[in-house]
Scaffold this motif. Structure first.
Motif, mmCIF file in Angstrom:
data_model
loop_
_atom_site.group_PDB
_atom_site.id
_atom_site.type_symbol
_atom_site.label_atom_id
_atom_site.label_comp_id
_atom_site.label_asym_id
_atom_site.label_seq_id
_atom_site.Cartn_x
_atom_site.Cartn_y
_atom_site.Cartn_z
ATOM 1 N N PRO A 114 0.835 -1.205 0.000
ATOM 2 C CA PRO A 114 0.000 0.000 0.000
ATOM 3 C C PRO A 114 0.870 1.256 0.000
ATOM 4 C CG PRO A 114 -0.862 -1.604 1.538
ATOM 5 C CD PRO A 114 0.486 -2.119 1.086
ATOM 6 N N GLY A 115 0.379 2.285 -0.680
ATOM 7 C CA GLY A 115 1.096 3.550 -0.757
ATOM 8 C C GLY A 115 0.820 4.254 -2.068
ATOM 9 N N GLU A 116 1.451 5.403 -2.253
ATOM 10 C CA GLU A 116 1.234 6.208 -3.452
ATOM 11 C C GLU A 116 1.987 5.615 -4.635
ATOM 12 O OE1 GLU A 116 1.886 10.738 -5.103
ATOM 13 O OE2 GLU A 116 1.747 10.418 -2.941
ATOM 14 N N MET A 117 1.283 5.525 -5.766
ATOM 15 C CA MET A 117 1.855 4.988 -6.994
ATOM 16 C C MET A 117 1.293 5.747 -8.174
ATOM 17 S SD MET A 117 1.898 0.986 -6.168
ATOM 18 C CE MET A 117 2.223 0.510 -4.469
ATOM 19 N N SER A 118 1.834 5.477 -9.319
ATOM 20 C CA SER A 118 1.332 6.036 -10.571
ATOM 21 C C SER A 118 0.741 4.877 -11.362
ATOM 22 C CB SER A 118 2.499 6.669 -11.325
ATOM 23 O OG SER A 118 2.107 7.046 -12.604
ATOM 24 N N ILE A 145 -3.449 6.166 -4.478
ATOM 25 C CA ILE A 145 -3.051 5.565 -3.202
ATOM 26 C C ILE A 145 -3.591 4.138 -3.215
ATOM 27 C CG2 ILE A 145 -3.394 5.544 -0.699
ATOM 28 C CD1 ILE A 145 -1.637 7.799 -1.398
ATOM 29 N N ILE A 146 -2.717 3.170 -3.367
ATOM 30 C CA ILE A 146 -3.136 1.769 -3.275
ATOM 31 C C ILE A 146 -3.412 1.496 -1.806
ATOM 32 C CG2 ILE A 146 -2.448 -0.652 -3.579
ATOM 33 C CD1 ILE A 146 -2.942 0.760 -6.256
ATOM 34 N N GLU A 147 -4.641 1.079 -1.509
ATOM 35 C CA GLU A 147 -5.054 0.887 -0.123
ATOM 36 C C GLU A 147 -5.040 -0.566 0.313
ATOM 37 O OE1 GLU A 147 -8.797 3.044 -0.342
ATOM 38 O OE2 GLU A 147 -7.784 4.792 0.526
ATOM 39 N N TRP A 148 -5.097 -1.474 -0.642
ATOM 40 C CA TRP A 148 -5.079 -2.890 -0.286
ATOM 41 C C TRP A 148 -4.557 -3.712 -1.456
ATOM 42 C CZ3 TRP A 148 -7.985 -6.206 -3.252
ATOM 43 C CH2 TRP A 148 -8.988 -5.628 -4.040
ATOM 44 N N CYS A 149 -4.041 -4.881 -1.140
ATOM 45 C CA CYS A 149 -3.559 -5.840 -2.135
ATOM 46 C C CYS A 149 -3.710 -7.221 -1.523
ATOM 47 C CB CYS A 149 -2.100 -5.556 -2.488
ATOM 48 S SG CYS A 149 -1.402 -6.712 -3.698
ATOM 49 N N GLN A 150 -4.364 -8.132 -2.245
ATOM 50 C CA GLN A 150 -4.552 -9.479 -1.711
ATOM 51 C C GLN A 150 -4.331 -10.518 -2.798
ATOM 52 O OE1 GLN A 150 -8.615 -9.005 -0.332
ATOM 53 N NE2 GLN A 150 -9.369 -10.223 -2.031
ATOM 54 N N PRO A 151 -3.830 -11.694 -2.411
ATOM 55 C CA PRO A 151 -3.605 -12.746 -3.401
ATOM 56 C C PRO A 151 -4.932 -13.319 -3.894
ATOM 57 C CG PRO A 151 -3.086 -13.535 -1.198
ATOM 58 C CD PRO A 151 -3.421 -12.091 -1.072
ATOM 59 N N GLY A 160 -1.536 -17.315 -8.748
ATOM 60 C CA GLY A 160 -0.384 -16.499 -8.379
ATOM 61 C C GLY A 160 -0.549 -15.024 -8.662
ATOM 62 N N MET A 161 -1.782 -14.596 -8.850
ATOM 63 C CA MET A 161 -2.030 -13.187 -9.135
ATOM 64 C C MET A 161 -2.523 -12.468 -7.886
ATOM 65 S SD MET A 161 -3.471 -13.139 -12.966
ATOM 66 C CE MET A 161 -4.105 -14.782 -13.166
ATOM 67 N N PHE A 162 -2.577 -11.145 -7.992
ATOM 68 C CA PHE A 162 -3.009 -10.301 -6.883
ATOM 69 C C PHE A 162 -4.022 -9.292 -7.403
ATOM 70 C CE2 PHE A 162 0.898 -12.065 -5.526
ATOM 71 C CZ PHE A 162 0.841 -12.124 -4.145
ATOM 72 N N MET A 163 -4.990 -8.989 -6.561
ATOM 73 C CA MET A 163 -5.925 -7.902 -6.827
ATOM 74 C C MET A 163 -5.576 -6.781 -5.869
ATOM 75 S SD MET A 163 -9.663 -9.591 -7.511
ATOM 76 C CE MET A 163 -9.889 -10.071 -5.818
ATOM 77 N N SER A 164 -5.681 -5.558 -6.360
ATOM 78 C CA SER A 164 -5.444 -4.406 -5.496
ATOM 79 C C SER A 164 -6.465 -3.330 -5.838
ATOM 80 C CB SER A 164 -4.020 -3.873 -5.672
ATOM 81 O OG SER A 164 -3.801 -3.442 -6.993
ATOM 82 N N GLY A 165 -6.578 -2.389 -4.943
ATOM 83 C CA GLY A 165 -7.504 -1.293 -5.170
ATOM 84 C C GLY A 165 -7.011 -0.039 -4.486
ATOM 85 N N GLY A 166 -7.355 1.079 -5.078
ATOM 86 C CA GLY A 166 -6.919 2.330 -4.499
ATOM 87 C C GLY A 166 -7.794 3.474 -4.940
ATOM 88 N N ARG A 167 -7.490 4.632 -4.377
ATOM 89 C CA ARG A 167 -8.256 5.827 -4.723
ATOM 90 C C ARG A 167 -7.345 6.827 -5.431
ATOM 91 N NH1 ARG A 167 -6.896 9.310 -0.494
ATOM 92 N NH2 ARG A 167 -6.207 8.099 1.295
#
Length: 116
Positions: free
Chosen positions: A73-77, A92-98, A102-109
């Motif tokens: 989690p943190g600021e990204m482009s 701002i990526i707020e979460w990331c889960q497997p 072997g892939m991951f989902m993430s979400g941010g604002r």
């Protein structure tokens, strides 16, 4: 032949993940409507690493992504392109889960003023 562990997930990968998750049996109580969006994207981390990704959904205030490898989690482009224009957002990526394969989902604002 083994697949590059950091390669961009395909639309088929995304479809399989979303099917395995299924649709929840609850009413959507989100403030902003989310639209399904499956386009190639790139995440550039605060350390400068670039991760190939695929968008899952987007709203006026945030974005969901699918990628190989975890992001902290943190600021990204996040960069996406249409046929005529390139978009880059500070997120701002707020979460990331497997998830599966072997892939991951993430979400941010989205951060204010980040669309080029």
């Amino acid at each position: 032949m083994s697949q590059d562990p950091w390669s961009r997930p395909t639309v088929e990968d995304l479809r399989q993940i979303l099917e395995s998750i299924g649709k929840p049996d609850v009413t959507n109580v989100r403030t902003h409507e989310r639209l399904e969006l499956s386009v190639p994207a790139e995440i550039k981390t605060g350390r400068g690493n670039t991760i190939a990704a695929m968008t899952r959904e987007i709203s006026r205030t945030g974005i969901g992504l699918l990628h190989r490898g975890a992001v902290s989690p943190g600021e990204m482009s996040v960069r996406m392109a249409s046929e005529t224009r390139e978009f880059e957002y500070r997120v701002i990526i707020e979460w990331c889960q497997p998830c599966d394969n072997g892939m991951f989902m993430s979400g941010g604002r989205f951060l204010p003023g980040s669309d080029n």
